[in-house]
Design an enzyme around this catalytic site. Structure first.
Site, PDB file in Angstrom:
ATOM      1  N   LYS A 135       1.312   3.526  -3.380  1.00  0.00           N
ATOM      2  CA  LYS A 135       0.732   5.223  -2.649  1.00  0.00           C
ATOM      3  C   LYS A 135       1.899   6.409  -3.471  1.00  0.00           C
ATOM      4  O   LYS A 135       2.082   6.941  -3.610  1.00  0.00           O
ATOM      5  CB  LYS A 135       0.618   5.389  -1.943  1.00  0.00           C
ATOM      6  CG  LYS A 135      -1.107   4.537  -0.967  1.00  0.00           C
ATOM      7  CD  LYS A 135      -2.343   4.874  -2.292  1.00  0.00           C
ATOM      8  CE  LYS A 135      -3.817   4.630  -2.547  1.00  0.00           C
ATOM      9  NZ  LYS A 135      -4.508   5.037  -3.466  1.00  0.00           N
TER      10      LYS A 135
ATOM     11  N   TYR B 105       0.538  -1.077  -0.308  1.00  0.00           N
ATOM     12  CA  TYR B 105      -0.024   0.008  -0.001  1.00  0.00           C
ATOM     13  C   TYR B 105       1.015   1.184  -0.030  1.00  0.00           C
ATOM     14  O   TYR B 105       0.725   1.813  -1.154  1.00  0.00           O
ATOM     15  CB  TYR B 105      -1.450  -0.090   1.377  1.00  0.00           C
ATOM     16  CG  TYR B 105      -1.874   0.803   1.420  1.00  0.00           C
ATOM     17  CD1 TYR B 105      -2.893   1.251   0.561  1.00  0.00           C
ATOM     18  CD2 TYR B 105      -1.694   2.594   1.916  1.00  0.00           C
ATOM     19  CE1 TYR B 105      -3.978   2.048   0.509  1.00  0.00           C
ATOM     20  CE2 TYR B 105      -2.647   3.213   2.381  1.00  0.00           C
ATOM     21  CZ  TYR B 105      -3.460   3.330   1.668  1.00  0.00           C
ATOM     22  OH  TYR B 105      -4.307   4.366   0.908  1.00  0.00           O
TER      23      TYR B 105
HETATM   24  N1  LIG Z   1      -9.804   6.105   4.020  1.00  0.00           N
HETATM   25  C1  LIG Z   1      -8.033   6.542   4.472  1.00  0.00           C
HETATM   26  O1  LIG Z   1      -8.284   7.019   5.368  1.00  0.00           O
HETATM   27  C2  LIG Z   1      -7.439   7.109   3.167  1.00  0.00           C
HETATM   28  C3  LIG Z   1      -6.468   7.591   3.516  1.00  0.00           C
HETATM   29  C4  LIG Z   1      -5.287   7.811   2.041  1.00  0.00           C
HETATM   30  C5  LIG Z   1      -6.153   7.385   1.105  1.00  0.00           C
HETATM   31  N2  LIG Z   1      -6.702   7.005   0.511  1.00  0.00           N
HETATM   32  C6  LIG Z   1      -6.984   6.489  -0.455  1.00  0.00           C
HETATM   33  O2  LIG Z   1      -8.451   7.172  -1.144  1.00  0.00           O
HETATM   34  C7  LIG Z   1      -8.690   6.040  -2.142  1.00  0.00           C
HETATM   35  C8  LIG Z   1     -11.082   6.403  -1.491  1.00  0.00           C
HETATM   36  O3  LIG Z   1     -11.092   4.755  -1.081  1.00  0.00           O
HETATM   37  P1  LIG Z   1     -11.714   5.955   0.819  1.00  0.00           P
HETATM   38  O4  LIG Z   1     -11.132   5.544   2.093  1.00  0.00           O
HETATM   39  O5  LIG Z   1     -12.686   6.686   0.006  1.00  0.00           O
HETATM   40  O6  LIG Z   1     -11.519   4.174   0.872  1.00  0.00           O
HETATM   41  P2  LIG Z   1     -13.873   3.466   0.166  1.00  0.00           P
HETATM   42  O7  LIG Z   1     -15.149   4.242   1.166  1.00  0.00           O
HETATM   43  O8  LIG Z   1     -13.549   1.589   0.107  1.00  0.00           O
HETATM   44  O9  LIG Z   1     -14.217   3.995  -1.480  1.00  0.00           O
HETATM   45  C9  LIG Z   1     -13.586   3.093  -2.623  1.00  0.00           C
HETATM   46  C10 LIG Z   1     -13.431   2.812  -3.633  1.00  0.00           C
HETATM   47  O10 LIG Z   1     -12.879   2.326  -4.543  1.00  0.00           O
HETATM   48  C11 LIG Z   1     -13.894   0.640  -4.887  1.00  0.00           C
HETATM   49  N3  LIG Z   1     -12.306  -0.179  -5.728  1.00  0.00           N
HETATM   50  C12 LIG Z   1     -11.635  -0.763  -4.971  1.00  0.00           C
HETATM   51  N4  LIG Z   1     -11.587  -1.839  -5.046  1.00  0.00           N
HETATM   52  C13 LIG Z   1     -11.584  -1.452  -6.582  1.00  0.00           C
HETATM   53  C14 LIG Z   1     -11.537  -2.213  -8.089  1.00  0.00           C
HETATM   54  N5  LIG Z   1     -10.502  -3.574  -8.022  1.00  0.00           N
HETATM   55  N6  LIG Z   1     -12.536  -2.071  -8.922  1.00  0.00           N
HETATM   56  C15 LIG Z   1     -13.204  -0.651  -9.163  1.00  0.00           C
HETATM   57  N7  LIG Z   1     -12.844  -0.016  -7.564  1.00  0.00           N
HETATM   58  C16 LIG Z   1     -13.070  -0.367  -6.610  1.00  0.00           C
HETATM   59  C17 LIG Z   1     -14.059   0.418  -3.697  1.00  0.00           C
HETATM   60  O11 LIG Z   1     -15.517  -0.526  -3.856  1.00  0.00           O
HETATM   61  P3  LIG Z   1     -15.662  -1.504  -2.837  1.00  0.00           P
HETATM   62  O12 LIG Z   1     -15.834  -1.500  -1.680  1.00  0.00           O
HETATM   63  O13 LIG Z   1     -16.708  -2.399  -3.804  1.00  0.00           O
HETATM   64  O14 LIG Z   1     -14.244  -2.773  -2.675  1.00  0.00           O
HETATM   65  C18 LIG Z   1     -15.004   1.773  -3.169  1.00  0.00           C
HETATM   66  O15 LIG Z   1     -16.276   1.855  -3.446  1.00  0.00           O
HETATM   67  C19 LIG Z   1      -8.638   5.084  -2.555  1.00  0.00           C
HETATM   68  O16 LIG Z   1      -7.733   5.246  -3.014  1.00  0.00           O
HETATM   69  C20 LIG Z   1      -7.280   4.734  -1.261  1.00  0.00           C
HETATM   70  O17 LIG Z   1      -6.486   4.417  -1.274  1.00  0.00           O
HETATM   71  C21 LIG Z   1      -8.086   7.153   1.357  1.00  0.00           C
END
Ligand SMILES: NC(=O)c1ccc[n+]([C@@H]2O[C@H](COP(=O)([O-])OP(=O)(O)OC[C@H]3O[C@@H](n4cnc5c(N)ncnc54)[C@H](OP(=O)(O)O)[C@@H]3O)[C@@H](O)[C@H]2O)c1
Length: 265
Positions: free
Chosen positions: A157, A153
């Site tokens: 990133k 991860y």
């Molecule tokens: N939340 C944090 O603490 C945080 C911090 C830093 C960066 N980020 C980044 O922010 C981004 C969004 O994450 P989030 O926090 O909003 O989490 P989230 O609520 O889990 O949203 C991520 C979305 O991406 C979808 N996804 C995952 N794998 C996929 C695939 N193979 N093909 C198509 N769609 C896919 C997920 O679908 P499913 O749920 O059905 O798997 C979900 O709808 C990510 O890149 C994450 O690394 C998050």
């Protein structure tokens, strides 16, 4: 002549930061192409956006970790010009690299590295030829140092950050900007998925957890301004700079301690 509607693609738009970013684009009257692996959640997201804004929304139900998926998305656009691309979809894997499931590892590498890179390449040519376009790539605070127990991860990133900064520099003067958003912990479904494939327990560190709407607004504003690296929150800005001032092995050891404290091993 009526103004042509601008077009935006958002990956991982069914929940969390992707959904919030899609809402902001809808408010700005973009025609949306929303991509996600979960068709039901994607339908729900469409309904929620349509309840608030009158905009056209196309849904692309795709697993973005599969080969050739970027071409499928590009073909679904039927030659339309893309004004905004948001490479947001992502997930976390927790555990020692020696123990994590290889198929899940590959999914992450494909999703974070290959699909982000390929989608960017596919839309970029048109953007540069037209002299306008915006790309927002979702990285993380994890990009700034190695991350034991979440090694892939953190590494993927870091790739997204380095790639985005490099092409942002190459694209100077073309009218196309690339922004890399690097949030810290944010209250989304992300934390539930961080595990070695199974459902994980909640994060134990409850400090400094951001609201997804605010993080999305910050990133969206940075994208509109063409800012290259966007770290939301003053404490996160401080944390992003800290690895420059301590030896890299010390920063790595600190992250290990944090990861051990944050999750069940
Ligand atoms: N939340 C944090 O603490 C945080 C911090 C830093 C960066 N980020 C980044 O922010 C981004 C969004 O994450 P989030 O926090 O909003 O989490 P989230 O609520 O889990 O949203 C991520 C979305 O991406 C979808 N996804 C995952 N794998 C996929 C695939 N193979 N093909 C198509 N769609 C896919 C997920 O679908 P499913 O749920 O059905 O798997 C979900 O709808 C990510 O890149 C994450 O690394 C998050």
């Amino acid at each position: 002549m009526k103004n042509k509607k601008k077009i935006a693609i958002v990956t991982g738009a069914a929940s969390g930061l992707g959904f919030e970013l899609a809402l902001l684009l809808a408010k700005d009257n973009y025609e949306l192409f929303l991509v996600d692996v979960d068709a039901t959640k994607l339908e729900g997201a469409k309904k929620d956006i349509e309840a608030q804004y009158a905009t056209s929304i196309q849904l692309l139900h795709k697993d973005l970790s599969k080969p050739n998926v970027s071409e499928e998305i590009f073909l679904a656009l039927e030659g339309k010009d893309v004004d905004v691309l948001i490479n947001n979809a992502g997930f976390g894997i927790f555990g020692s690299f020696n123990d994590t499931d290889w198929l899940r590892d590959i999914s992450m590498l494909n999703l974070h590295v290959l699909t982000t890179t390929h989608l960017t390449k596919l839309v970029l040519k048109g953007m540069v030829a037209r002299g306008s376009g915006k790309i927002l790539n979702m990285s993380s605070l994890a990009a700034f140092q190695p991350g034991p127990l979440m090694s892939l991860y953190y590494a993927t990133k870091a790739y997204i950050l380095s790639f985005s900064e490099a092409i942002a520099n190459e694209l100077k003067g073309t009218g196309v900007t690339v922004t890399c958003l690097c949030p810290g912990q944010t209250k989304t479904c992300f934390q539930e998925v961080v595990s070695n494939g199974a459902k994980a327990s909640e994060n134990k560190i409850k400090f400094n957890i951001a609201c997804p709407k605010q993080v999305a607004e910050y990133g969206y504003d940075a994208m509109k301004k063409g800012k290259v690296v966007a770290v939301p929150g003053n404490f996160n800005k401080f944390l992003s700079k800290l690895p420059r001032f301590v030896p890299r092995r010390t920063a790595t050891a600190i992250i290990r301690k944090i990861q051990e404290k944050n999750r069940d091993n």
